[in-house]
Design a protein around this motif. Structure first.
Motif, PDB file in Angstrom:
ATOM      1  N   LEU B   3      64.486   7.660  49.871  1.00  0.00           N
ATOM      2  CA  LEU B   3      63.141   7.405  50.790  1.00  0.00           C
ATOM      3  C   LEU B   3      62.683   6.015  49.992  1.00  0.00           C
ATOM      4  O   LEU B   3      62.021   5.357  50.534  1.00  0.00           O
ATOM      5  CB  LEU B   3      62.341   8.587  50.518  1.00  0.00           C
ATOM      6  N   THR B   4      62.866   5.865  48.814  1.00  0.00           N
ATOM      7  CA  THR B   4      62.339   4.680  47.935  1.00  0.00           C
ATOM      8  C   THR B   4      63.339   3.616  47.599  1.00  0.00           C
ATOM      9  O   THR B   4      62.936   2.750  46.981  1.00  0.00           O
ATOM     10  CB  THR B   4      61.446   5.116  47.296  1.00  0.00           C
ATOM     11  N   THR B   7      62.769  -0.331  48.273  1.00  0.00           N
ATOM     12  CA  THR B   7      61.827  -0.981  47.744  1.00  0.00           C
ATOM     13  C   THR B   7      61.208  -0.503  46.365  1.00  0.00           C
ATOM     14  O   THR B   7      61.204   0.931  46.197  1.00  0.00           O
ATOM     15  CB  THR B   7      60.632  -1.055  48.621  1.00  0.00           C
ATOM     16  N   ASP B   8      60.509  -1.123  45.453  1.00  0.00           N
ATOM     17  CA  ASP B   8      59.959  -0.730  44.110  1.00  0.00           C
ATOM     18  C   ASP B   8      58.476  -0.481  44.442  1.00  0.00           C
ATOM     19  O   ASP B   8      57.632  -0.219  43.469  1.00  0.00           O
ATOM     20  CB  ASP B   8      60.271  -1.495  43.227  1.00  0.00           C
ATOM     21  N   ALA B   9      58.004  -0.721  45.764  1.00  0.00           N
ATOM     22  CA  ALA B   9      56.552  -0.724  45.905  1.00  0.00           C
ATOM     23  C   ALA B   9      56.045   1.077  45.939  1.00  0.00           C
ATOM     24  O   ALA B   9      57.028   1.746  45.894  1.00  0.00           O
ATOM     25  CB  ALA B   9      56.433  -1.058  47.525  1.00  0.00           C
ATOM     26  N   ILE B  10      55.051   1.276  45.582  1.00  0.00           N
ATOM     27  CA  ILE B  10      54.352   2.265  45.371  1.00  0.00           C
ATOM     28  C   ILE B  10      54.399   2.802  46.955  1.00  0.00           C
ATOM     29  O   ILE B  10      53.738   2.104  47.929  1.00  0.00           O
ATOM     30  CB  ILE B  10      52.923   2.432  45.050  1.00  0.00           C
ATOM     31  N   PRO B  11      54.943   4.052  47.172  1.00  0.00           N
ATOM     32  CA  PRO B  11      54.795   4.856  48.453  1.00  0.00           C
ATOM     33  C   PRO B  11      53.168   4.862  48.946  1.00  0.00           C
ATOM     34  O   PRO B  11      52.605   5.007  48.161  1.00  0.00           O
ATOM     35  CB  PRO B  11      55.256   6.149  48.393  1.00  0.00           C
ATOM     36  N   THR B  12      53.030   4.905  50.438  1.00  0.00           N
ATOM     37  CA  THR B  12      51.623   4.917  50.867  1.00  0.00           C
ATOM     38  C   THR B  12      51.305   6.216  50.647  1.00  0.00           C
ATOM     39  O   THR B  12      52.134   7.146  50.494  1.00  0.00           O
ATOM     40  CB  THR B  12      51.492   4.690  52.153  1.00  0.00           C
ATOM     41  N   ARG B  13      49.876   6.740  50.847  1.00  0.00           N
ATOM     42  CA  ARG B  13      49.401   7.843  50.811  1.00  0.00           C
ATOM     43  C   ARG B  13      49.973   8.757  51.838  1.00  0.00           C
ATOM     44  O   ARG B  13      50.230   9.953  51.581  1.00  0.00           O
ATOM     45  CB  ARG B  13      47.968   7.935  51.007  1.00  0.00           C
ATOM     46  N   ALA B  15      53.194   8.687  52.859  1.00  0.00           N
ATOM     47  CA  ALA B  15      54.728   8.811  52.559  1.00  0.00           C
ATOM     48  C   ALA B  15      55.058  10.392  52.243  1.00  0.00           C
ATOM     49  O   ALA B  15      56.184  10.894  52.945  1.00  0.00           O
ATOM     50  CB  ALA B  15      55.088   7.866  51.549  1.00  0.00           C
ATOM     51  N   GLY B  16      54.377  10.907  51.482  1.00  0.00           N
ATOM     52  CA  GLY B  16      54.467  12.294  51.130  1.00  0.00           C
ATOM     53  C   GLY B  16      54.452  13.231  52.328  1.00  0.00           C
ATOM     54  O   GLY B  16      55.386  14.212  52.440  1.00  0.00           O
ATOM     55  N   ALA B  19      57.481  12.439  54.593  1.00  0.00           N
ATOM     56  CA  ALA B  19      58.789  13.281  54.024  1.00  0.00           C
ATOM     57  C   ALA B  19      58.785  14.734  54.300  1.00  0.00           C
ATOM     58  O   ALA B  19      59.901  14.858  54.684  1.00  0.00           O
ATOM     59  CB  ALA B  19      58.915  12.594  52.464  1.00  0.00           C
ATOM     60  N   PRO B 111      49.066  16.019  44.367  1.00  0.00           N
ATOM     61  CA  PRO B 111      47.636  15.373  44.509  1.00  0.00           C
ATOM     62  C   PRO B 111      47.262  15.053  45.979  1.00  0.00           C
ATOM     63  O   PRO B 111      47.039  13.863  46.186  1.00  0.00           O
ATOM     64  CB  PRO B 111      47.931  14.074  43.825  1.00  0.00           C
ATOM     65  N   GLN B 112      47.151  16.006  46.845  1.00  0.00           N
ATOM     66  CA  GLN B 112      46.872  16.022  48.158  1.00  0.00           C
ATOM     67  C   GLN B 112      45.819  17.059  48.445  1.00  0.00           C
ATOM     68  O   GLN B 112      45.788  18.067  48.016  1.00  0.00           O
ATOM     69  CB  GLN B 112      48.085  16.120  48.913  1.00  0.00           C
TER      70      GLN B 112
ATOM     71  N   ARG C  86      42.848  16.835  42.293  1.00  0.00           N
ATOM     72  CA  ARG C  86      44.006  15.814  42.814  1.00  0.00           C
ATOM     73  C   ARG C  86      44.328  14.842  41.750  1.00  0.00           C
ATOM     74  O   ARG C  86      45.527  14.397  41.500  1.00  0.00           O
ATOM     75  CB  ARG C  86      43.621  15.119  43.926  1.00  0.00           C
ATOM     76  N   ALA C 117      57.631  11.236  46.802  1.00  0.00           N
ATOM     77  CA  ALA C 117      56.705  10.342  47.696  1.00  0.00           C
ATOM     78  C   ALA C 117      55.328  11.053  47.643  1.00  0.00           C
ATOM     79  O   ALA C 117      54.329  10.265  47.708  1.00  0.00           O
ATOM     80  CB  ALA C 117      57.494  10.668  49.310  1.00  0.00           C
ATOM     81  N   ILE C 118      55.328  12.499  47.622  1.00  0.00           N
ATOM     82  CA  ILE C 118      54.044  12.865  47.386  1.00  0.00           C
ATOM     83  C   ILE C 118      53.308  12.488  46.126  1.00  0.00           C
ATOM     84  O   ILE C 118      52.033  12.219  46.248  1.00  0.00           O
ATOM     85  CB  ILE C 118      54.037  14.701  47.259  1.00  0.00           C
ATOM     86  N   GLN C 120      53.444   9.621  44.996  1.00  0.00           N
ATOM     87  CA  GLN C 120      53.250   8.249  44.992  1.00  0.00           C
ATOM     88  C   GLN C 120      54.151   7.554  43.837  1.00  0.00           C
ATOM     89  O   GLN C 120      53.528   6.549  43.451  1.00  0.00           O
ATOM     90  CB  GLN C 120      52.068   7.862  45.391  1.00  0.00           C
TER      91      GLN C 120
END
Lengths: 243, 276, 322
Positions: B3-4, B7-13, B15-16, B19, B111-112, C86, C117-118, C120
């Motif tokens: 999935l990543t 890129t080494d960028a931080i996935p967006t909020r 993305a989780g 996925a 963390p959601q 969180r 991904a979750i 981040q």
């Protein structure tokens, strides 16, 4: 329990709204139903909902799938009869906590016409028990198909979707156009629910009522016979192939 | 990591959630024969529900002030929007199972927000066929009815579809919240979730007073399809019903979501405070 | 001032239960956790033990924000778990032995991707961390296997990797080795030792396995009815419990019962004395001294030492504290 009753009531009232409107729009009667007899149809059908198997699931099908059925065959009882009898027993018992309150609430809050002659009740109850039994003897066929099919979920879902419709759960089959009525009558579904309701509510009386019970018995005999043949064949397959 | 990897960028909020949903869709389609059966049966359910409405019009021409082509518009709107809501959040009614099996406790470790996790934990693609039946009914009804199209009509149609989906979704959410403190509460809430769907497909003019209270105000099912459909068809509707009511679906949606979120909060509080 | 990883004071959690049948209106209050004070510093490794229903799971649930305390305070990684669940989730990893956080129908690798991904996690960090975990927990051979097809040992290792993917400062393991075979247990323990050494991770684990405690924990907390009845070193625990270790001795020939050796108790003989069991008090004597005394009397063929059973230690501690 309470939740089931609330669901039963809500759907009952929604059926009342649509079907009463239909009766009134048709000028007071539609296919012989007036408001009182339509109400009787609605609340008796709601009351039967918890007892007639219209979902097609049976614990027994799980036993075929996991092979436990081999153990059942070792017991000195008729597997088919034992399975159906157990389920019918439970279902008839469920009429007391789930069926009676639905009918009582419908009669009190909406009102309904009920037959005056005692034979309608006696014959109606006999027809009701036969109807419940037909539903289980038919679902049993879905289950024993598992001897040959790896997954019976497809037929079970098909049964679930169609049986309620053809049994007259949402619209009485007398309101069906001829071709659809003929199609419904070619299935055992009306015997499960529609015919017992017709007799219990006094819509069908006298010789015609006995005729309906006769049709029910014919479907019962037919489904039991096929079930018996399939059970025997399935058992043989199990013994030859060792599951 | 697939999935990543790029890129080494931080996935967006998001993305989780994305996925999880993508994996759910993949796994449903991977059991091909099951998926086909599910698609077929859900389409059949839609057809039979339509048939149950049509059967009544086989006996009479007008019900609750509407003829069959007009009712088809109500049915199409309601059934399509309900099926979409069912597809997206219908799995929320499996919350009791999530609680029993501890899946909910696992949600707490991520963390959601809990509710968003629950809503995006699954998606039932099999409902697509049923939504398709609804869509087809809607399109046919829009074509064969005599609608005097204007910008306002188009706006009302779009607004109604969005809000009706929101209303039906909210029904699943409040029902889920109730599961936290009602043991075997599913049957109770089903009366309103599935009863609500059934009610939304009906011309509400036929309802008795208790039904008008329940599905007209408490759970505003009449606003999901029937009232806007009247406006689209330029029909007067029952006496005493103002024309502007058709534009009130957003109010109904906001009310339902407010109610749903309160019930959800209430349920979660109970879970953290009293259950265990 | 030390920044504690776990800091609870007067932590209490009560459950109200309704009676059954006719008693539905009568409520009873059960105290699952009772005035618990627990301070765990960074890098510590604490074994949290007690009988079933002693309040271990309830404590863990309060530490991560699943349950709200009835009274008292709790801070995990300096965060109020309930208010900022969180934010805390990014710093804590939890392995529940009985519930899975993997997706049962997905290959292990995909579950890791989704969790990355979750949480981040930036691509590079997620990649290097998962490679590290896959190597150390030896997951390579079943990375492409759907979780539901894994053996219990494989699944637990995958679970641990999933819980540690986001490099939590605190790792809580609830019965991580339950039902595992010896080899899987050993691998898991070795991994946790390495993880702690290399990253300074704080560990809190509940277990029924004394081996877990011995290998992994320098500190033990015993709870009984929600109260801490022992908090200290593992050696001290055995001492406080007065638990004895047992020597299992196999002799070449039938041997008379070995009674009268100082600080030992003869527990029994099998096969006409060819196998005998001697309990000895490790405070008063050593295994070597006992063996020397045994060697004078008979010819030893084989021996093993049985550690005190954790249930037994807990029972003794409970008895002493009541």
């Amino acid at each position: 329990m309470f939740g089931g009753l609330v669901a039963n009531m809500t759907f009952g009232f929604l059926k009342v709204a649509m079907l009463f409107a239909t009766v009134r729009a048709a000028g007071g009667t539609v296919q012989g139903y007036d408001v009182g007899s339509m109400s009787a149809y609605i609340w008796v059908s709601q009351g039967m909902l918890g007892s007639v198997n219209l979902h097609g699931r049976l614990d027994f099908s799980e036993r075929i799938k996991n092979g436990d059925v081999a153990v059942d065959f070792l017991r000195p009882v008729n597997v088919q009869m034992a399975t159906i009898a157990t389920e019918v027993g439970k279902a008839v018992f469920a009429l007391i906590p789930r069926g009676l309150p639905s009918v009582a609430i419908g009669a009190l809050l909406v009102g309904m016409t009920m037959p005056t002659s005692p034979t309608a009740y006696v014959l109606g109850l006999v027809s009701l028990v036969i109807g419940i039994t037909v539903s289980f003897s038919t679902v049993y066929l879905v289950a024993v198909a598992g001897f040959w099919l790896i997954e019976t979920r497809g037929i079970q879902i098909l049964y679930m979707v169609l049986s309620g419709f053809f049994a007259g759960l949402f619209v009485p089959i007398a309101l069906f156009p001829d071709w659809l009525l003929a199609l419904a009558e070619a299935t055992p579904c009306p015997s499960m629910m529609m015919y017992p309701i017709d007799i219990l509510t006094g819509r069908t009386t006298g010789g015609a009522a006995y005729g309906l019970v006769g049709v029910q018995l014919a479907w019962l005999a037919g489904t039991l016979l096929i079930g018996h043949l399939l059970t025997t064949a399935g058992r043989r397959k199990l013994e030859v192939q060792g599951g | 990591m697939t999935l990543t990897a790029e890129t080494d960028a931080i996935p967006t909020r998001f993305a989780g959630y994305r996925a999880v949903l993508a994996s759910r869709m993949r796994s449903q389609r991977s059991y091909r024969s099951n998926f086909v059966i599910d698609l077929a049966s859900s389409g059949l359910v839609g057809l039979i529900e339509l048939a149950e409405v049509w059967l009544l019009f086989h006996q009479v021409t007008v019900l609750g002030g509407l003829n069959f082509t007009q009712v088809l518009l109500v049915f199409g709107l309601a059934d399509m929007c309900y099926s979409i809501a069912d597809m997206v959040v219908g799995h929320c009614d499996t919350l009791p199972k999530y609680i029993r099996e501890g899946t909910l406790d696992v949600f707490y470790l991520r963390p959601q927000p809990l509710l968003l996790q629950l809503m995006t934990s699954d998606i039932s693609l099999r409902r697509l066929t049923r939504a398709g039946i609804g869509l087809t009914s809607l399109v046919i009804a829009l074509c064969i009815n005599d609608i005097h199209w204007s910008v306002a009509h188009v706006a009302l149609l779009v607004l109604t579809i969005v809000c009706a989906i929101a209303i039906f979704s909210a029904m699943y959410i409040w029902a889920a919240g109730v599961q936290f403190f009602l043991i075997q509460g599913a049957e109770f809430t089903n009366a309103f979730v599935y009863g609500g769907r059934y009610a939304a497909t009906q011309p509400a003019a036929v309802w008795s007073l208790p039904l008008k209270g329940l599905f007209g105000f408490v759970f505003p099912m009449a606003l999901a399809a029937y009232v806007p459909a009247l406006r689209l068809l330029d029909l007067p509707g029952p006496a005493g019903m103002p024309n502007w009511l058709a534009w009130c679906t957003p109010v109904a949606a906001v009310w339902m979501w407010g109610f749903a979120l309160i019930m959800w909060r209430f349920g979660v509080r109970h879970y953290q405070g009293g259950g265990g | 001032m030390v920044d504690y990883i776990i800091e609870t004071d007067g932590l209490t959690r009560e459950f109200t239960r309704r009676g059954k049948g006719r008693e539905t209106l009568r409520k009873t209050t059960l105290r699952a956790v009772d005035e618990l004070r627990l301070l765990v510093g960074p890098g510590e490794s604490v074994g949290y033990i007690g009988a079933n229903g002693a309040g271990k799971s309830t404590t863990i649930k309060m530490l991560v924000g699943i349950l709200v305390p009835t009274s008292g305070t709790v801070r995990t990684c300096g965060i109020d778990p309930h208010r900022e669940r969180r934010r805390l989730a990014a710093q804590v990893g939890v392995v529940f032995g009985q519930r899975s956080q993997l997706w049962w129908d997905l290959p292990v690798r995909e579950s890791f991707d989704i969790l990355a991904a979750i949480h981040q996690l930036p691509g590079a960090a997620a990649r290097s961390r998962s490679t590290e975990l896959i190597e150390q927990l030896e997951l390579t051979e079943f990375l492409a296997t759907p979780v539901r097809q894994l053996s219990l040992g494989q699944r637990m290792r995958a679970e641990v990797a999933a819980a540690l993917l986001h490099r939590p400062r605190l790792v809580i393991l609830d019965e991580p080795t339950i039902g595992l075979d010896v080899l899987s247990k050993q691998r898991l323990r070795e991994f946790l030792i390495t993880e702690r050494r290399e990253h300074g991770t704080t560990l809190l684990l509940t277990t029924h396995d004394m081996g877990d405690i011995e290998r992994l924990c320098e500190r033990v907390l015993v709870v009984d009815h929600g109260r801490a009845v022992y908090d200290g070193s593992l050696d001290g625990l055995a001492r406080a419990a007065g638990a004895e270790r047992t020597l299992v001795l196999d002799f070449a020939d039938a041997t008379p019962d070995l009674t009268g050796i100082p600080h030992t108790t003869h527990l029994g003989s099998e096969v006409a004395g060819a196998r005998q069991r001697l309990a000895f008090d490790s405070e008063m004597t050593t295994a070597a001294t006992v063996l020397a005394a045994v060697g004078e009397r008979a010819q030893l063929r084989d021996l093993s030492i049985e550690e005190p059973d954790i249930e037994d230690v807990v029972r003794r501690i409970y008895r002493a504290s009541r």
